[in-house]
Design a protein around this motif. Sequence first.
Motif, short mmCIF file in Angstrom:
data_model
loop_
_atom_site.label_atom_id
_atom_site.label_comp_id
_atom_site.label_asym_id
_atom_site.label_seq_id
_atom_site.Cartn_x
_atom_site.Cartn_y
_atom_site.Cartn_z
N GLU A 185 0.83 -1.20 0.00
CA GLU A 185 0.00 0.00 0.00
C GLU A 185 0.86 1.25 0.00
OE1 GLU A 185 -4.04 1.39 2.31
OE2 GLU A 185 -2.55 0.23 3.42
N ASN A 186 0.53 2.15 -0.93
CA ASN A 186 1.16 3.47 -0.98
C ASN A 186 2.66 3.36 -1.18
OD1 ASN A 186 0.64 6.22 -1.09
ND2 ASN A 186 1.04 6.55 1.08
N ARG A 239 -2.65 -1.73 -3.37
CA ARG A 239 -3.52 -0.55 -3.27
C ARG A 239 -2.72 0.75 -3.22
NH1 ARG A 239 -6.19 -1.51 1.79
NH2 ARG A 239 -7.96 -2.46 0.67
N ASN A 240 -3.16 1.73 -4.00
CA ASN A 240 -2.64 3.11 -3.92
C ASN A 240 -1.15 3.22 -4.24
OD1 ASN A 240 -5.14 4.08 -3.18
ND2 ASN A 240 -4.71 4.08 -0.98
N HIS A 270 -6.88 1.41 -7.12
CA HIS A 270 -6.39 2.78 -6.98
C HIS A 270 -4.88 2.90 -7.22
CE1 HIS A 270 -10.17 4.58 -5.67
NE2 HIS A 270 -10.37 3.49 -4.95
N ASN A 271 -4.35 2.08 -8.12
CA ASN A 271 -2.94 2.18 -8.48
C ASN A 271 -2.78 3.02 -9.74
OD1 ASN A 271 -1.74 0.08 -6.53
ND2 ASN A 271 -3.41 -1.04 -7.52
N ASN A 330 -8.13 1.72 -11.07
CA ASN A 330 -6.73 1.94 -11.43
C ASN A 330 -6.63 2.83 -12.66
OD1 ASN A 330 -5.41 -0.19 -9.55
ND2 ASN A 330 -7.02 -1.34 -10.59
N ARG A 375 -3.30 8.97 -9.62
CA ARG A 375 -4.13 7.97 -8.97
C ARG A 375 -5.58 8.46 -8.90
NH1 ARG A 375 -1.31 6.53 -3.36
NH2 ARG A 375 -1.16 8.79 -3.38
#
Length: 649
Positions: free
Chosen positions: A141-142, A170-171, A199-200, A236, A447
């Motif tokens: 993530e992130n 994610r992200n 959400h990539n 995405n 994003r």
Amino acid sequence: MGRCSYHSISWVRAFILVGSLLSLGACPALGTVFHVTPQDDYQAVVSSLQPGDTLVLSAGVYDTSPPGLPIFSLHGEADNPIVITGPEQEPFPVLLGRSTHNTVRFDDASYIVVRNIEINGQDLGGDGVKAQGVAHHITLENLRISGVGSEQGTVGISTNGGTTWNWVIRNNVIVNAGTGMYLGNSPGTEPFIHGLIEHNLIVDTIGYNFQIKHQNPRPDIPGIPVDPGSTIIRHNVLSKATNPSTGGSARPNLLVGHFPLSGPGQDDVYEIYGNFFYHNPSGEALFQGEGNVALYNNLFMNTVGEAIRIQPHNDIPRKIRVFHNTIVARDSGIVISGGAANQRQVVVGNAVFAGSPIRGGEQLDNRTDTFESAGAYVQNPFATPGAGLDLYPKVGTLQGNGVDTTSFGNQFDEWDRDFNGVQRSGVFRGAYAGEGANPGWLPQLTRKPLIEAPPLLSLDIDSNGEANVWDASMICRYLDPAMTNPADVTIGLIDLAGSRTTPQAIVDYLTLAEQEGMLDADGNGTSDAFDCEIITAFLFGITSDSLLANGLGAGATRTTASALVDFLSGYLPGMGGEASTAQIMPLSSETEIEASSSALTFEPTETLVVEEPTAGPTTDAGIALAPPSRGNKKGHFKRAEQAREGRPH
């Protein structure tokens, strides 16, 4: 309360951390929090982590040999994962890669979270993140991943070294990679199972933005999923606008392979929705797939090539559902070929503007035209992302009769939400459920933000599990200009067994419903007395031309009973509206009709006659109505009201 303990190479940091956490009343239920700096032997701390532990990497450059994070034989627990993280705000810690190792690597690992870290492979040939053995329940993530573009086979996130399941990706941002993500392996022996990829941002890869490989029968590994499930790919942003390979090395933005042809996993499905696919000048499509695929509510923009190609790759297309996508492509829009004869490949409710809009599959309720004509239907299709690109429908261009949802309704995650997260009414083609000014995120190469979707709407106004004439009464009172006080709208009508039980909550909900168009039954852009009449009749169980008995508003776009029923049915609870099992509750027996009609109030210009169905024009519920005078608009609101006596409180 569980124990809170904190250790760090820097005890000053630990003291500050403890103070700040205790001041917030926060600590993990189990585990220890460690803080490290680039000067510390952080890898020794990694190898010692236990369930519930958190390792916080402070900002700085971690240039070690061997590099990065070796996460081997490390196991958290479902309720107490091991967390390895940078600070919540940038600058993040930077892990530098080497030619000898992948930077973040997993083997024999489970329930691990890695987040808020920058990974720079320095273009030396190592992957950014790699599963080198079995790893499950991993969250990435992130992360910011770069320096993994030395050649097409270098990957940002790869699982081709081990079987993986229940990964959340994610992200993350992956730029200029050889391949953005490569999940599974070429022989199909190391499957990627039941993942969530959301959400990539993956841009400017040489090969795939990402690929999920086909799967052979699943290996016998303890804990591997055996029940049917989904891999979800949503929200995405995938672009190959620059830097793609060409010729024999050209690749789609996204390719998904088939699931096992027998045994566990054979009924799994890819649910791919809410994504923005942009440009692929390599000659390949933006998306390619086979097996079981649901592809919906996506935006596809390719002014230099194709959009969607469903075709045999390692096996063949099987259960295919392509619905509610907006596609602008110079060449082919949707191509489906080579599908299994005993399964359906359905293309429904799409808006496709392409050189060749749709070929193959069962085609229902689509809107198609040429690539050059896209600007007549959507706001600004030929601008660049972030500089005006907008595929939201222009007014009056992508509406029609209700889309046939029988092939996909209630089968897939968020199937009845559009690209912006708005609930569908069932009449719009393409990825959006609205027209005019776009209320959501405009497509760009960033994003896609997390959007808190508005609540699902239904005609069950008090949310008591039934959509009936009491709900219609509240709608009509709300639409009556004379009703300005929330209590006036709801008095005597709210079922206190529902979940909306205050006048203000009801009015707030009706305000949202009006803004989202649910109360505009005839589709003329205004919610008024005509809509009150139509909704009331529908909730009496009327589905024939009697819905039109009292007329339509000026400029109505839903002008037939079938169009009105299609629209309003989309707002029945449990049928595309709220997540409820409730259905319409018409008053149909003679006793119910007499009891309810005795409580109706009318202006003097209106009459209601309850008699045998053979007497005069009748509704589906057996009520003969003399249409009220068009000269008394307020009478239409009064006609829908009913007494609340006898309702449960």
